[in-house]
Design an enzyme around this catalytic site. Structure first.
Site, short mmCIF file in Angstrom:
data_model
loop_
_atom_site.label_atom_id
_atom_site.label_comp_id
_atom_site.label_asym_id
_atom_site.label_seq_id
_atom_site.Cartn_x
_atom_site.Cartn_y
_atom_site.Cartn_z
N CYS A 9 4.80 2.17 132.05
CA CYS A 9 5.06 3.40 131.57
C CYS A 9 6.67 3.25 131.17
O CYS A 9 7.34 2.62 131.96
CB CYS A 9 4.95 4.44 132.47
SG CYS A 9 3.36 5.07 132.85
N CYS B 147 -2.54 2.45 115.91
CA CYS B 147 -1.89 2.54 117.34
C CYS B 147 -0.17 2.06 116.99
O CYS B 147 0.42 1.89 118.18
CB CYS B 147 -2.67 1.90 118.18
SG CYS B 147 -2.89 0.23 117.81
#
Ligand SMILES: C[S@@+](CC[C@H](N)C(=O)[O-])C[C@H]1O[C@@H](n2cnc3c(N)ncnc32)[C@H](O)[C@@H]1O
Length: 455
Positions: A81, A413
């Site tokens: 993350c 993506c």
């Protein structure tokens, strides 16, 4: 002149493609990790390059309202993350801006980008855990996420974006490896056995597929491991060994051996069931995948009956998911995908779902697309393209431009390669819709469905 270790007070004027804060000092762009647009920050310069520099936060003098305390204690080092210090809704705005900026840079005009479709509960969303294996500071086998921009492993026993059962099984594999002296692969000496632990779950079916990537043919105490795992976790339907003996960053090798179960799992998306094998691509966030596919298919435009004379192509089709979702709107759909095992799954998936108007071809789109167009004398009306991060190659763009399709539905993506490819497709197509979908919450990755219409 900026110098390493100099300190400055800066305003953060934007967030970049990795979510990092951007400031300008004497016209030089400075990237600052974990800084948020609108903040006033005291920074230290870490590195100065020709046209830009990196800095780090020393003190936040004026904090953004969007700032929150990260809930994960390895966050500051983790390469997974990079937006956990920002409120979720704000991360969606940052992602929208990333898409807008990429399109603006390539197309040199403002493009309307829809708000990013976020998740209601952006937690434990990944259906695929993929941890490298190595040793910790005490030389004990460990697994986890690479720390940002390195190959050093942060031992990971819990992760807020991983499916919890996958994490639990991975923890058990590690515990077993420790107890039974299974060795970890060492990237420097190229010795040791276990390279990666990959665990996939069909979130709707609960079925689990374990793949152990090995640098050896043999896995120590393999039968004991299989018993231990499958007794403890009856959801495990298949365990596979994948062999990768190359000195490479590519995770999977070409050869796979099934040591338990049928060699695949099933999952359900929308009204369809899908078979997934160890080497096949399958989207990692199944909740958002349904939204992504429905968004793509909704742009076909015509209702099920009126469009039935149309032909569609599903390029980079993986296990056939998009083509199968779209099949009821077309007379015929053709899918192309490079991984043979994925095409085997795709053919099987068409059968399981009683979809008879779809045909799949294994091979490189660049080569196979022109071949099947010639061979089948195809005049497709619409194509879906969903390439890997590097986007489309020039020959494929050329082939697509020569087809004079009514619409191109480009799913991507990577907004940078998406924008680059659209700039080339604009020769004949107008970009009309850009709908980002948050497939990867808390990371700066963003997926988009875009629709291009023949001019
Ligand atoms: C982003 S995935 C999309 C897969 C599928 N559309 C889905 O939603 O699950 C891209 C797919 O392209 C395949 N691929 C990569 N390079 C390719 C190529 N040159 N020709 C055909 N397929 C390719 C990959 O194996 C992968 O399955």
């Amino acid at each position: 002149m900026l110098k390493k270790n100099d300190e400055y007070i800066v305003e953060i004027i934007d967030n970049g493609f990795q979510g990092e804060g951007i400031a300008k000092i004497d016209g030089i762009t400075v990237f600052i990790n974990e800084a948020i647009k609108g903040e006033k920050i005291k920074i230290k310069i870490l590195k100065v390059l020709k046209n830009f520099a990196y800095g780090k936060i020393i003190e936040i003098l004026e904090s953004s309202k969007a700032r929150k305390t990260p809930d994960c204690n390895t966050y500051s080092r983790c390469g997974g993350c990079n937006l956990r210090h920002i409120e979720y809704n704000e991360t969606l705005k940052i992602k929208k801006a990333i898409v807008e900026n990429c399109l603006y840079k390539e197309l040199k005009k403002e493009i309307k980008v829809e708000d990013v479709i976020g998740m209601k509960e952006p937690i434990y969303y990944r259906n695929k855990l993929q941890y490298p294996v190595g040793v910790d500071k005490d030389n004990k086998i460990t697994m986890g996420v690479y720390s940002a921009r390195t190959h050093s492993i942060i031992p990971t026993q819990k992760c807020y974006i991983q499916n919890e059962l996958c994490q639990e099984i991975a923890n058990d594999i590690l515990e077993f490896a420790r107890a039974h002296n299974v060795s970890a692969y060492n990237e420097e000496t190229l010795k040791g056995t276990l390279r990666h632990i990959i665990i996939r779950i069909g979130v709707k079916t609960g079925e689990v597929l374990v793949t152990l990537v090995l640098n050896d043919n043999n896995l120590k105490d393999e039968a004991k491991l299989t018993d231990y795992l499958t007794i403890k976790h009856p959801n495990i339907k298949t365990i596979a060994k994948n062999f990768n003996k190359k000195n490479t960053n590519v995770i999977l090798g070409d050869k796979t051996e099934i040591i338990y179960g049928p060699g695949f799992i099933y999952d359900i998306l929308g009204e369809y069931k899908f078979k997934i094998s160890p080497l096949s691509f399958y989207q990692v966030n199944p909740i958002q995948t349904e939204i992504l596919y429905n968004t793509a298919v909704q742009h076909v435009g015509a209702g099920p009956v009126s469009a039935r004379n149309d032909i569609a192509l599903d390029l980079y089709c993986g296990i056939g998911t998009i083509g199968i979702f779209a099949s009821k709107y077309f007379k015929k759909v053709y899918g192309i995908e490079i991984i043979e095992q994925a095409i085997e799954n795709a053919k099987e998936n068409a059968k399981i779902n009683n979809v008879e108007n779809i045909e799949f071809y294994a091979g490189d789109v660049e080569k196979v697309l022109p071949e099947i167009i010639k061979k089948e004398n195809l005049k497709p009306n619409i194509i879906f393209v969903d390439p890997p991060r590097k986007g489309l190659d020039k020959n494929t763009i050329e082939t697509i431009l020569n087809l004079n399709l009514e619409k191109i539905i480009y799913i991507s993506c990577n907004p940078a390669t998406l924008a680059r490819d659209i700039a080339m497709l604009e020769e004949k197509y107008d970009l009309k819709e850009v709908q980002p979908v948050d497939m990867f919450p808390w990371t700066s990755h963003v997926e988009c469905v875009t629709v291009l219409y023949l001019k």
